[in-house]
Design an enzyme around this catalytic site. Structure first.
Site, short mmCIF file in Angstrom:
data_model
loop_
_atom_site.label_atom_id
_atom_site.label_comp_id
_atom_site.label_asym_id
_atom_site.label_seq_id
_atom_site.Cartn_x
_atom_site.Cartn_y
_atom_site.Cartn_z
N GLY A 1 46.61 8.49 98.22
CA GLY A 1 46.69 9.44 97.41
C GLY A 1 46.20 10.87 98.51
O GLY A 1 46.66 10.11 99.85
N LYS B 1 39.66 11.36 97.05
CA LYS B 1 38.77 10.49 97.22
C LYS B 1 37.84 10.65 97.38
O LYS B 1 37.35 11.99 96.13
CB LYS B 1 39.09 9.79 98.84
CG LYS B 1 38.62 10.97 99.68
CD LYS B 1 38.77 10.70 101.53
CE LYS B 1 39.06 11.32 102.37
NZ LYS B 1 39.24 10.48 103.83
N CYS C 1 48.06 13.64 103.21
CA CYS C 1 48.42 13.29 103.88
C CYS C 1 49.34 11.69 103.99
O CYS C 1 51.01 11.73 104.49
CB CYS C 1 48.15 13.06 105.54
SG CYS C 1 47.68 14.48 105.87
#
Ligand code: NAD
Length: 419
Positions: free
Chosen positions: A269, A330, A272
């Site tokens: 995810g 993250k 980028c």
């Protein structure tokens, strides 16, 4: 030791030569008369550097013999290890055909049945490439049905071969790793003994892991070739230099040529990866380049997200209370862009799960989409949840007597494990 090697093409012939070099006696078995004839004439049955002189010397010294009768070889109590390196060609359905494996296994069974009482246990060492589950679900039941429990008259190891054709003997002498699929670590110690002086790491795993590791190893190499070639076609079409492009990629040993990004876990995810991987597939379409591998990356990511959600919802029906640890794309990040955990949370809520969400990277729920704010939780209470879904690592999950944990950070299983 006297070792039978069944199947004398690249894998079996190389193993035979490698064993002979180490001072073992080898009885080679092959149904192909041409291969047996070549060996008896002191030649190699396949073209691989270094094999021929070893075979010529060994036949002359009487330490290498050949036959087509595997059962009779195994019936001789002097033989206590049989390696099976027969073919597993593509089957009509696209999978691997196990016909040669079953035929060789039946011959081994017939041989063990004829061994004198008190003979040593036979170590059956499968070297052929086989789908995961073959040893556990097909070969062991077949062997045990006629020979009794594994460990009594026979032991099994799945020992995949990773050699490269043209470098077979060189790779056998100096492997990168020795993989042993066993019913428990050390079950094939005699074989392990053969590798006593290897510099390579010996990886002892269950049967299915060793079987899958072999197939995935080749799939990885095949994927790298396909990836490089799609890159090159796109480079040629768009006027870029394919060699330079791939040099940029491979010069990064930390992230690109390493285990980084090669761990099981969440879908990718962030800002980028989704954008650029989908973008490159679109660029290929624009330049008229067929790039199915690039085009399938986004699809693979969606399939992975779907599998995680389905696995959770299968176990926790509508009304279940779950704690989700992590929402950002993250750990430690308050970026929700293309976060797989955000998508998962929305899906679980839609399915009627009572969700509490804990992510210490967010100071308040103000950054969260409005439909999630009521799930905000800054001091997770764990008494009333059916399970914890670890989207990010969370030390407290292991240190408190809590609810079961589904650990998406490693994805060993979608079954909840007790902390
Ligand atoms: N060739 C490679 O580079 C390589 C590398 C790693 C793994 N593998 C895997 O190892 C296995 C063997 O591959 P290969 O290329 O060495 O062999 P292969 O498939 O080319 O030939 C198999 C050999 O086994 C013999 N055979 C078949 N059934 C037999 C039986 N019942 N009794 C005795 N002999 C029998 C055949 O006559 C033949 O000589 C395959 O599963 C393959 O996928 C191959």
């Amino acid at each position: 030791m006297t070792i039978a090697v069944c199947g004398l093409a690249t894998v079996g012939a190389t193993m035979a030569a490698w064993l002979l070099e180490r001072g073992h006696r080898v009885i080679g078995v092959d149904t192909d008369a041409c291969k047996r004839g070549a060996i008896l004439a002191g030649c190699a049955p396949v073209t691989e550097p270094g094999l021929e002189p070893i075979f010529a010397k060994s036949v002359a010294a009487g330490v290498l013999s050949v036959t087509q009768d595997l059962a009779t070889v195994v019936a001789d109590p002097v033989v206590d290890t049989v390696a099976i390196a027969v073919g597993t060609p593509s089957a009509d359905c696209g999978g691997l055909s196990l016909d040669q494996i079953f035929a060789a296994t039946d011959a081994v069974i017939a041989g063990i049945e004829r061994r004198p009482a008190q003979s040593a246990r036979v170590l059956i060492c499968y070297r052929s490439t086989m789908p995961p589950g073959t040893c556990r679900d097909f070969l062991l039941p077949r062997l045990e049905a006629r020979l009794g429990r594994i460990g009594e008259r026979f032991e099994v190891v799945y020992h995949p071969e990773f050699l490269r054709m043209g470098h077979a003997l060189e790779d056998a002498r100096d492997p990168d790793r020795v993989v042993l699929g066993e019913r428990f670590p050390g079950a094939s110690r005699r074989l392990n003994g053969l590798y006593g002086n290897t510099r390579a790491p010996v990886i002892e795993v269950d049967f299915a892991s060793a079987e899958l590791a072999k197939m995935i190893d080749n799939t990885w190499r095949a994927t790298k070739v396909a990836f490089a070639n799609e890159t090159a076609r796109l480079a040629i079409a768009s006027g870029a230099d394919s060699t330079a492009v791939l040099r940029v990629l491979t010069t990064d040993k930390r992230h690109n040529l390493s285990a980084t990004y090669l761990q099981p876990g969440l879908p990718f995810g962030g800002y980028c990866l989704p954008k650029d991987s989908a973008g490159v597939a679109e660029v290929a379409r624009t330049w008229g380049v067929e790039a199915p591998l690039f085009a399938s990356v986004a699809h693979s990511n969606v399939a992975h997200a779907d599998a995680i959600a389905a696995g959770i919802l299968e176990q926790f029906p509508e009304g279940s209370a779950l704690l989700l640890v992590g929402l950002g794309f993250k750990p430690g990040s308050d970026d929700l862009c293309e976060s797989p955990l955000l998508a998962l949370a929305e899906l679980l809520l839609e399915a009627g799960i009572k969700l509490a969400i804990y992510d210490p990277a967010f100071a308040t729920p103000a950054q969260w989409p409005a439909d999630l704010r009521h799930c905000w939780c800054d001091k997770p209470g764990l008494a009333n949840v059916s399970a914890v879904i670890l989207g990010h690592p969370w030390q407290d999950a292991a240190s408190r007597p809590l609810a079961p944990v589904i650990d998406l950070t490693h994805l060993r299983s979608l079954q909840p494990a007790l902390p």
